[in-house]
Design an enzyme around this catalytic site. Structure first.
Site, PDB file in Angstrom:
ATOM      1  CD  GLU A 190       4.197  -4.053   8.559  1.00  0.00           C
ATOM      2  OE1 GLU A 190       3.950  -4.590   7.458  1.00  0.00           O
ATOM      3  OE2 GLU A 190       3.428  -4.026   9.565  1.00  0.00           O
ATOM      4  CB  THR A 196      -4.072   0.811   8.147  1.00  0.00           C
ATOM      5  OG1 THR A 196      -4.176  -0.518   8.030  1.00  0.00           O
ATOM      6  CG2 THR A 196      -3.088   1.092   9.113  1.00  0.00           C
TER       7      THR A 196
HETATM    8  P1  ADP Z   1      -3.109  -5.649   8.537  1.00  0.00           P
HETATM    9  O1  ADP Z   1      -2.105  -5.511   9.401  1.00  0.00           O
HETATM   10  O2  ADP Z   1      -4.594  -5.008   9.019  1.00  0.00           O
HETATM   11  O3  ADP Z   1      -3.756  -6.898   8.388  1.00  0.00           O
HETATM   12  P2  ADP Z   1      -1.858  -5.430   6.365  1.00  0.00           P
HETATM   13  O4  ADP Z   1      -0.453  -5.185   7.244  1.00  0.00           O
HETATM   14  O5  ADP Z   1      -2.200  -6.766   5.718  1.00  0.00           O
HETATM   15  O6  ADP Z   1      -2.799  -4.958   7.298  1.00  0.00           O
HETATM   16  O7  ADP Z   1      -1.861  -4.286   5.090  1.00  0.00           O
HETATM   17  C1  ADP Z   1      -2.285  -5.088   3.829  1.00  0.00           C
HETATM   18  C2  ADP Z   1      -1.745  -3.923   2.634  1.00  0.00           C
HETATM   19  O8  ADP Z   1      -0.501  -4.535   2.443  1.00  0.00           O
HETATM   20  C3  ADP Z   1      -2.509  -4.184   1.585  1.00  0.00           C
HETATM   21  O9  ADP Z   1      -2.723  -2.964   1.061  1.00  0.00           O
HETATM   22  C4  ADP Z   1      -1.957  -5.354   0.582  1.00  0.00           C
HETATM   23  O10 ADP Z   1      -2.374  -5.130  -0.777  1.00  0.00           O
HETATM   24  C5  ADP Z   1      -0.551  -4.977   0.634  1.00  0.00           C
HETATM   25  N1  ADP Z   1       0.382  -5.964   0.355  1.00  0.00           N
HETATM   26  C6  ADP Z   1       1.691  -5.904  -0.216  1.00  0.00           C
HETATM   27  N2  ADP Z   1       2.337  -7.072  -0.249  1.00  0.00           N
HETATM   28  C7  ADP Z   1       1.722  -8.089   0.679  1.00  0.00           C
HETATM   29  C8  ADP Z   1       1.791  -9.075   1.030  1.00  0.00           C
HETATM   30  N3  ADP Z   1       2.661 -10.171   0.780  1.00  0.00           N
HETATM   31  N4  ADP Z   1       0.885  -9.465   2.245  1.00  0.00           N
HETATM   32  C9  ADP Z   1      -0.041  -8.813   2.585  1.00  0.00           C
HETATM   33  N5  ADP Z   1      -0.186  -7.681   2.235  1.00  0.00           N
HETATM   34  C10 ADP Z   1       0.508  -7.217   1.161  1.00  0.00           C
END
Ligand code: ADP
Length: 306
Positions: free
Chosen positions: A128, A181
């Protein structure tokens, strides 16, 4: 047992009154992952289906979380991770959290469970931290424990698994717009008035009590957010209309999922949750905004073996 195929759930963080401390897991929305124990040490992301995300271990949250776990073992083995991304990144339903939580949960199983669930939350928080710059636990905790969770404290990390009534269903609509975010955090005030704080902690207590006593009316009355929602909702198109229509359709409560742009509602029973979905859709159809929509029971189990 050399390989596991798992379901890692999407999650709703904050749940209106519990900014940064409450979360819940969904049952029908999540990533699928295959984790293999291999002779070559280290962690390799071998394949990502469905989204364009980095394969480099240090740039993918699953890789970072897995390495955090392995750094506290003397494992003779390494791990290969394949991710079928079913949760769109940036949707506000814990896309990165699902991958982080899934990776550490499966590796812990394949190593014979050396760590407890709170340890796994700690490792997944490293993922995270890569995604958002902050090692928050409000999505990874419900993904790993299932049901509702409360992050009572970060130092020391103290996660409480909260009783989850059987008939609780979530409806989540994801308008196809981007809310970063970091932007959603930047617009927040850094101080809270005592008047608002009093209302907020009354609602957190009410929600926890309502969940334990399965008092759906109390759950509904407590799903209020006097601190974050008035500010963040400005970033979400037609938020007030979606909320009002959801409540009119019978939802117990409605608010922003995580940092948005997804909006969630909780309902008693699947039939009401489906009516709420129709009400939410009709708002976005009128204003011409594309969306994804999900109706899901609250998932009490967390990560599941497929
Ligand atoms: P939300 O909780 O709002 O859906 P995320 O927690 O998905 O947002 O955050 C996404 C961020 O994490 C993006 O910048 C994405 O590129 C990065 N990231 C890296 N690895 C992953 C993964 N395995 N799955 C999802 N997002 C990833």
């Amino acid at each position: 047992m050399e390989q596991l195929k798992i379901f890692a759930p999407a999650t709703i963080a904050n749940v209106s009154c519990g900014f940064d401390v409450l979360g819940l897991a969904l049952d029908t929305v999540g990533d699928e992952m295959i984790i293999k124990k291999v002779a070559k040490k280290g962690v390799t992301i071998t394949k990502i289906i469905g989204q364009n995300l980095p394969l480099e271990t240090h740039k993918n949250v699953a890789g970072v979380a897995a390495l955090a776990l392995l750094s506290e073992t003397n494992s003779e083995f390494g791990f290969e991770i394949e991710i079928n991304k079913r949760i769109k990144p940036g949707s506000g339903i814990g896309s990165s959290a699902a991958s982080s939580a899934g990776a550490v949960w499966a590796i812990n199983e394949l190593l014979g469970k050396p760590f407890n669930t709170t340890d796994l939350v700690r490792f997944a928080m490293e993922g995270e931290c890569l995604a958002t710059g902050v090692p928050h636990a409000d999505n990874v905790a419900p993904a790993l424990f299932g049901g509702f969770t409360l992050v009572r404290s970060y130092q020391p990390l103290d996660i409480i698994s909260i009783h989850t009534p059987n008939e609780l269903f979530a409806t989540v609509i994801h308008p196809q717009i981007e809310v970063k975010t970091s932007d959603a955090r930047e617009i927040l005030k850094t101080t809270v008035s005592l008047k608002d704080a009093i209302k907020q902690w009354g609602n957190v207590g009410g929600l926890i009590s309502g969940l334990y006593t399965e008092d759906y009316d109390l759950i509904g009355r407590s799903l209020e957010d006097h601190i974050i929602e008035p500010i963040r909702s400005i970033l979400i198109p037609a938020f007030d209309a979606v909320k009002q229509q959801s409540l009119n359709a019978g939802a117990l409560g409605c608010g922003i999922s995580g940092s948005g742009p997804s909006i969630f509602a909780l309902s008693k029973g699947e039939a009401t949750a489906k009516k709420v979905a129709e009400a939410m859709k009709s708002v976005y159809e009128k204003v011409g905004i594309d969306y994804d929509i999900h109706v899901s029971k609250v998932n009490k189990q967390g990560i599941k073996i497929l």
